[in-house]
Write an enzyme that holds these catalytic residues in place. Structure first.
Site, PDB file in Angstrom:
ATOM      1  N   ALA A  17     -15.299  -3.342 -37.765  1.00 35.31           N
ATOM      2  CA  ALA A  17     -13.893  -2.808 -38.245  1.00 35.31           C
ATOM      3  C   ALA A  17     -12.932  -4.142 -38.589  1.00 35.31           C
ATOM      4  O   ALA A  17     -13.487  -5.307 -38.214  1.00 35.31           O
ATOM      5  CB  ALA A  17     -13.353  -2.457 -36.885  1.00 35.31           C
ATOM      6  N   GLY A  40     -18.834  -1.742 -35.987  1.00 32.05           N
ATOM      7  CA  GLY A  40     -18.897  -0.679 -36.833  1.00 32.05           C
ATOM      8  C   GLY A  40     -19.741  -0.494 -38.104  1.00 32.05           C
ATOM      9  O   GLY A  40     -20.070   0.703 -38.427  1.00 32.05           O
ATOM     10  N   GLU A  44     -22.894   0.781 -36.149  1.00 36.91           N
ATOM     11  CA  GLU A  44     -22.545   1.959 -35.791  1.00 36.91           C
ATOM     12  C   GLU A  44     -22.746   2.978 -37.117  1.00 36.91           C
ATOM     13  O   GLU A  44     -23.329   4.055 -36.817  1.00 36.91           O
ATOM     14  CB  GLU A  44     -21.343   2.088 -35.171  1.00 36.91           C
ATOM     15  N   GLU A  74     -18.242  -6.428 -30.097  1.00 38.31           N
ATOM     16  CA  GLU A  74     -16.809  -6.165 -29.778  1.00 38.31           C
ATOM     17  C   GLU A  74     -16.590  -6.825 -28.550  1.00 38.31           C
ATOM     18  O   GLU A  74     -15.282  -6.921 -28.196  1.00 38.31           O
ATOM     19  CB  GLU A  74     -16.775  -4.638 -29.560  1.00 38.31           C
TER      20      GLU A  74
HETATM   21  N1  COA Z   1     -12.597  -8.230 -39.776  1.00 42.69           N
HETATM   22  C1  COA Z   1     -11.925  -9.087 -40.491  1.00 42.69           C
HETATM   23  N2  COA Z   1     -12.123  -9.866 -41.420  1.00 42.69           N
HETATM   24  C2  COA Z   1     -13.486 -10.304 -41.340  1.00 42.69           C
HETATM   25  C3  COA Z   1     -14.137  -9.652 -40.540  1.00 42.69           C
HETATM   26  C4  COA Z   1     -13.843  -8.546 -39.668  1.00 42.69           C
HETATM   27  N3  COA Z   1     -14.658  -7.739 -38.720  1.00 42.69           N
HETATM   28  N4  COA Z   1     -15.393 -10.195 -40.406  1.00 42.69           N
HETATM   29  C5  COA Z   1     -15.395 -11.190 -41.324  1.00 42.69           C
HETATM   30  N5  COA Z   1     -13.998 -11.344 -41.735  1.00 42.69           N
HETATM   31  C6  COA Z   1     -13.633 -12.117 -42.825  1.00 42.69           C
HETATM   32  C7  COA Z   1     -13.350 -13.477 -42.108  1.00 42.69           C
HETATM   33  O1  COA Z   1     -11.990 -13.548 -41.403  1.00 42.69           O
HETATM   34  C8  COA Z   1     -13.326 -14.588 -43.335  1.00 42.69           C
HETATM   35  O2  COA Z   1     -11.824 -14.375 -43.987  1.00 42.69           O
HETATM   36  P1  COA Z   1     -11.295 -15.576 -44.572  1.00 42.69           P
HETATM   37  O3  COA Z   1     -12.356 -16.166 -45.673  1.00 42.69           O
HETATM   38  O4  COA Z   1     -10.020 -15.155 -44.898  1.00 42.69           O
HETATM   39  O5  COA Z   1     -11.232 -16.812 -43.432  1.00 42.69           O
HETATM   40  C9  COA Z   1     -14.362 -13.827 -44.322  1.00 42.69           C
HETATM   41  O6  COA Z   1     -14.220 -12.492 -43.881  1.00 42.69           O
HETATM   42  C10 COA Z   1     -15.638 -14.347 -44.118  1.00 42.69           C
HETATM   43  O7  COA Z   1     -16.113 -14.451 -42.848  1.00 42.69           O
HETATM   44  P2  COA Z   1     -16.469 -15.909 -42.035  1.00 42.69           P
HETATM   45  O8  COA Z   1     -16.254 -15.656 -40.691  1.00 42.69           O
HETATM   46  O9  COA Z   1     -15.889 -17.203 -42.718  1.00 42.69           O
HETATM   47  O10 COA Z   1     -18.060 -15.913 -42.403  1.00 42.69           O
HETATM   48  P3  COA Z   1     -19.199 -16.621 -41.557  1.00 42.69           P
HETATM   49  O11 COA Z   1     -20.526 -16.439 -42.329  1.00 42.69           O
HETATM   50  O12 COA Z   1     -18.863 -17.796 -40.908  1.00 42.69           O
HETATM   51  O13 COA Z   1     -19.379 -15.486 -40.178  1.00 42.69           O
HETATM   52  C11 COA Z   1     -19.540 -13.215 -39.118  1.00 42.69           C
HETATM   53  C12 COA Z   1     -19.659 -14.181 -40.692  1.00 42.69           C
HETATM   54  C13 COA Z   1     -19.788 -11.737 -39.601  1.00 42.69           C
HETATM   55  C14 COA Z   1     -20.491 -13.707 -38.098  1.00 42.69           C
HETATM   56  C15 COA Z   1     -18.149 -13.744 -38.943  1.00 42.69           C
HETATM   57  O14 COA Z   1     -17.324 -13.176 -39.957  1.00 42.69           O
HETATM   58  C16 COA Z   1     -17.716 -12.668 -37.538  1.00 42.69           C
HETATM   59  O15 COA Z   1     -18.173 -12.709 -36.533  1.00 42.69           O
HETATM   60  N6  COA Z   1     -17.068 -11.378 -38.011  1.00 42.69           N
HETATM   61  C17 COA Z   1     -16.482 -10.433 -37.115  1.00 42.69           C
HETATM   62  C18 COA Z   1     -17.698  -9.482 -36.639  1.00 42.69           C
HETATM   63  C19 COA Z   1     -17.052  -8.545 -35.625  1.00 42.69           C
HETATM   64  O16 COA Z   1     -16.674  -9.192 -34.525  1.00 42.69           O
HETATM   65  N7  COA Z   1     -17.267  -7.302 -35.858  1.00 42.69           N
HETATM   66  C20 COA Z   1     -16.673  -6.195 -34.580  1.00 42.69           C
HETATM   67  C21 COA Z   1     -15.332  -6.285 -35.028  1.00 42.69           C
HETATM   68  S1  COA Z   1     -14.758  -4.938 -33.802  1.00 42.69           S
END
Ligand code: COA
Length: 260
Positions: free
Chosen positions: A66, A111, A114, A134
């Site tokens: 999400a 998500g 999911e 989450e």
């Molecule tokens: N919601 C909003 N933005 C997100 C996102 C999410 N779920 N997942 C990634 N992004 C954004 C990051 O904030 C970043 O934005 P920015 O460039 O403006 O800083 C961009 O996508 C790239 O992500 P980044 O974190 O820099 O890449 P990474 O390779 O270092 O890490 C992940 C990748 C997927 C491990 C990490 O982004 C992450 O943990 N995301 C959240 C996953 C999550 O918790 N999902 C469940 C949500 S309920």
């Protein structure tokens, strides 16, 4: 149909849906969830489409969960409709009479995992990562993760993933039965299209009955599931494909299915 966050490419008889928010790793904001629901509903009724592929844009992510930026300042009553909308999309996916293949090309978190679980078959690149992170946000899965994960991989491993928020590799996801197959990243879409083509060539009425019986029978008692199977099995006799399939077998020729 035009979407802000999705592309839909129809190459009859296959449709490819791509979540297209690469800057945020295809994270699902409320608008995207609504668009997914609208796209799947439209394709469920599209008479030229018989199999679907769902993937993410870019090389890094399928769907990274999400959109966390939409969580700030929200209250529980704000978020209940979000969860319900997610559940509705998954139910549209599971109830349509056509197979959906997830081509998981990178992160499938929250998500993303999911929505992949609501697909019928999950293929993944060897670079894909799966998880329900989450809990690391002080949250739990809200688009079916606490329910579908246990149904797919068993309660013990589901608890471990949901309680720890740990990410797992595609290989590990394969080993626990979360996904069906793993491919080198550059072969994933080709393999997904090959499988979609194969499923699209199956008699569409029997495919619909197969999906209905497996998806709706699974949560029933065995007796109720067998009753549903009997109904779906018998329903195959209402369609000319069965007569054609049996005749083709007996006449040692390729079946020419109706596929309407
Ligand atoms: N919601 C909003 N933005 C997100 C996102 C999410 N779920 N997942 C990634 N992004 C954004 C990051 O904030 C970043 O934005 P920015 O460039 O403006 O800083 C961009 O996508 C790239 O992500 P980044 O974190 O820099 O890449 P990474 O390779 O270092 O890490 C992940 C990748 C997927 C491990 C990490 O982004 C992450 O943990 N995301 C959240 C996953 C999550 O918790 N999902 C469940 C949500 S309920």
């Amino acid at each position: 149909m035009e979407f802000n966050n999705l592309t839909v490419e129809i190459s009859r008889p296959i449709a490819i849906l791509t979540v297209n928010r690469p800057k945020v790793l295809n994270a699902l904001n409320l608008e995207t969830v609504g668009e997914l629901g609208a796209a799947f509903s439209m394709l469920a009724d599209h008479d030229q489409v018989r199999a679907l592929i769902l993937t993410g844009s870019g090389e890094k992510a399928f769907i990274a969960g999400a959109d966390i930026t939409e969580f700030r300042g929200k209250t529980a009553p704000d978020m209940i409709p979000f969860a319900r909308k997610g559940h509705d999309v998954a139910r549209v996916m599971e109830s349509m009479g056509k197979p959906i293949i997830a081509a998981v090309n990178g992160y499938a978190l929250g998500g993303g995992c999911e929505i992949a679980m609501a697909c019928d078959i999950r293929l993944a690149s060897d670079t894909a990562r799966f998880g329900q992170p989450e809990i690391l946000l002080g949250l739990i899965p809200g688009m079916g993760g606490t329910q579908r994960l246990a149904r797919l991989v068993g309660l013990g491993i589901a608890r471990e993933l949901v309680y720890s928020g740990e990410q797992i590799s595609a290989q590990r996801a394969y080993e626990i039965g979360l996904i069906n197959r793993v491919f080198p990243a550059d072969q994933l879409m080709e393999e997904a299209k090959k499988l979609a083509g194969k499923l699209a060539s199956m008699p569409s009425h029997a495919m619909k009955m197969a999906k209905l019986a497996t998806n709706y029978g699974y949560d029933q008692s065995l007796d109720n599931g067998l009753m549903l199977e009997t109904q779906c099995f018998a329903h195959c006799w209402s369609h000319p494909d069965l007569e054609e399939g049996v005749a083709a077998f007996l006449e040692k020729r390729k079946a020419d299915f109706h596929n309407d």
